[in-house]
Write an enzyme that holds these catalytic residues in place. Structure first.
Site, PDB file in Angstrom:
ATOM      1  N   GLU A  63      17.491  34.148 -21.345  1.00 35.05           N
ATOM      2  CA  GLU A  63      18.724  34.483 -20.633  1.00 35.05           C
ATOM      3  C   GLU A  63      18.631  35.846 -19.957  1.00 35.05           C
ATOM      4  O   GLU A  63      18.002  36.769 -20.480  1.00 35.05           O
ATOM      5  CB  GLU A  63      19.893  34.527 -21.623  1.00 35.05           C
ATOM      6  CG  GLU A  63      20.146  33.194 -22.287  1.00 35.05           C
ATOM      7  CD  GLU A  63      21.052  33.281 -23.511  1.00 35.05           C
ATOM      8  OE1 GLU A  63      21.851  32.370 -23.707  1.00 35.05           O
ATOM      9  OE2 GLU A  63      20.946  34.265 -24.269  1.00 35.05           O
ATOM     10  N   ASP A 234      25.917  30.568 -30.237  1.00 31.61           N
ATOM     11  CA  ASP A 234      25.919  31.347 -28.994  1.00 31.61           C
ATOM     12  C   ASP A 234      25.185  30.624 -27.867  1.00 31.61           C
ATOM     13  O   ASP A 234      24.632  31.256 -26.969  1.00 31.61           O
ATOM     14  CB  ASP A 234      25.308  32.744 -29.236  1.00 31.61           C
ATOM     15  CG  ASP A 234      23.875  32.682 -29.735  1.00 31.61           C
ATOM     16  OD1 ASP A 234      23.370  31.573 -29.979  1.00 31.61           O
ATOM     17  OD2 ASP A 234      23.248  33.750 -29.876  1.00 31.61           O
TER      18      ASP A 234
END
Ligand code: NAD
Length: 346
Positions: A63, A234
């Site tokens: 990410e 998450d």
């Protein structure tokens, strides 16, 4: 040719980050990063915000987490690979960069694996200060991996916790966490089941890593009045709590646009009400309002927390030896003569 000072970027290696943490003290550094995060959350509207940019694979996720306040720009590169520990690698590793918006020149490059653990713990305990029951003394820590000791120490330093009850499906992880917390001012109780771990705890932290809709806590395990600090869910398809717990809780998030994709609330309707933590911090929204309320911090980790941590590191390394100047920007005498610079180097 020697690069000029303005082209040298301060670089904080893992080694220097560890020296810096020892120099400042783990708990002190968590508290100071939390102060920085709180002051940045209080000026939330001055930031460019976007959900982080993920690259999913069957193995995990990579990410990018960018943000800017118009003067500085920051991003973190971070991965999440729960299968890594079985190969002797970390689930989460990271590095990050800060840049000057005016010139676009980077002003800091740093490791962020350590820094992520510190900033995640700082955010959790900061939120705990607003939401956890007053006079909480005991925290259940479910998931005793890389983040766990940082979480325990943050809640001790910032929320007055004196006892932690540890549980992990891997007893080796609990033994590691127990040993690491010896002499740190906490009573540490290793537990054999999650039910045992939550016994008498006013705060429950879940920080497990498994790429699935896991049920670390079931509805019957959560009594009135507790604060749940849910860290591990998450990612799309990666959560920790039974949906019924969410329906009984008042849910607090960092940035709803990202949390609805990645957090526990991916199990709820898209319009299920949540409260943004920055609004609690500015006083625009209420935090805990009564003793029997279940508060849930559905944490996924947001770019502004990393920005705060990056700016903090940039400030504290100034004038110290905790960084190396990195020659990572080409710096020709004539800015347009990049090719000439290359030829002269030959
Ligand atoms: P880690 O792999 O080092 O530790 C995870 C631990 O969870 C392991 O010890 C594992 O045995 C344990 N576990 C797995 N399933 C379990 C279960 N059902 N019950 C109890 N324990 C279980 O990972 P880490 O670096 O400590 O990170 C933990 C999680 O937190 C990861 O999912 C990571 O993505 C997430 N994380 C979130 C944030 C955030 O800001 N919200 C920041 C960092 C990490």
């Amino acid at each position: 040719m020697q690069p000029s000072d303005k082209a040298l970027v301060p670089f904080v290696s893992v080694d220097n980050m560890m020296r810096l943490v020892h120099h400042i003290g783990v708990e002190q550094m968590i508290v100071q990063i939390a102060d920085q995060i709180e002051s940045d959350f209080k000026r939330w509207e001055s930031f460019d915000k976007t959900p982080r940019i993920p690259a999913h694979s069957p193995h995990g996720v990579i990410e990018l987490m960018p943000t800017s306040d118009g003067e500085a720009y920051g991003f973190k590169y971070v991965n999440g690979h729960p299968k890594n520990t079985s190969e002797g690698l970390q689930t989460v590793t990271a590095f990050g960069l800060l840049a000057d918006v005016y010139t676009g020149y980077p002003t800091l490059l740093t490791e962020m694996t350590m820094l992520t653990a510190l900033r995640t713990a700082a955010t959790s305990a900061l939120v705990g200060r607003y939401l956890a029951p007053k006079n909480a003394t005991t925290m259940a820590m479910i998931g005793n991996g890389a983040q766990s000791e940082f979480q325990c120490l943050a809640f001790k330093a910032m929320c007055g916790i004196d006892t932690v009850r540890l549980y992990d499906t891997d007893p080796g992880a609990t033994a590691k966490c127990t040993a690491n917390l010896q002499g740190k001012g906490l009573t540490v109780i290793p537990c054999k089941t999650p039910e045992d771990a939550i016994e008498g705890a006013q705060i429950i932290t879940t920080c497990t890593a498994d790429k699935k809709y896991a049920t670390i806590l079931t509805d019957n395990m959560v009594g009135p009045g507790v604060h749940i600090n849910a860290i591990g869910g998450d990612c799309p398809g990666k959560t920790e709590l039974h949906r019924d717990i969410l329906l009984r809780s008042d849910i607090f998030v960092e940035y709803p646009e990202q949390t609805r994709i990645e957090g526990e609330i991916q199990a709820l309707d898209a319009d299920h009400p949540v409260t943004e933590m920055w609004q609690v911090m500015t006083g625009a929204a209420k935090g805990r309002t009564d003793d029997r309320q279940i508060t849930l911090f559905d944490s996924v980790g947001f770019a502004i927390e990393d920005f705060s941590a990056l700016r903090y590191v940039k400030q504290v390394i100034e004038g110290t030896a905790f960084f190396e100047p990195l020659d990572m920007l080409a710096d020709p005498d004539d800015p347009r003569d990049l090719f000439g610079m290359l030829m002269r180097a030959g």
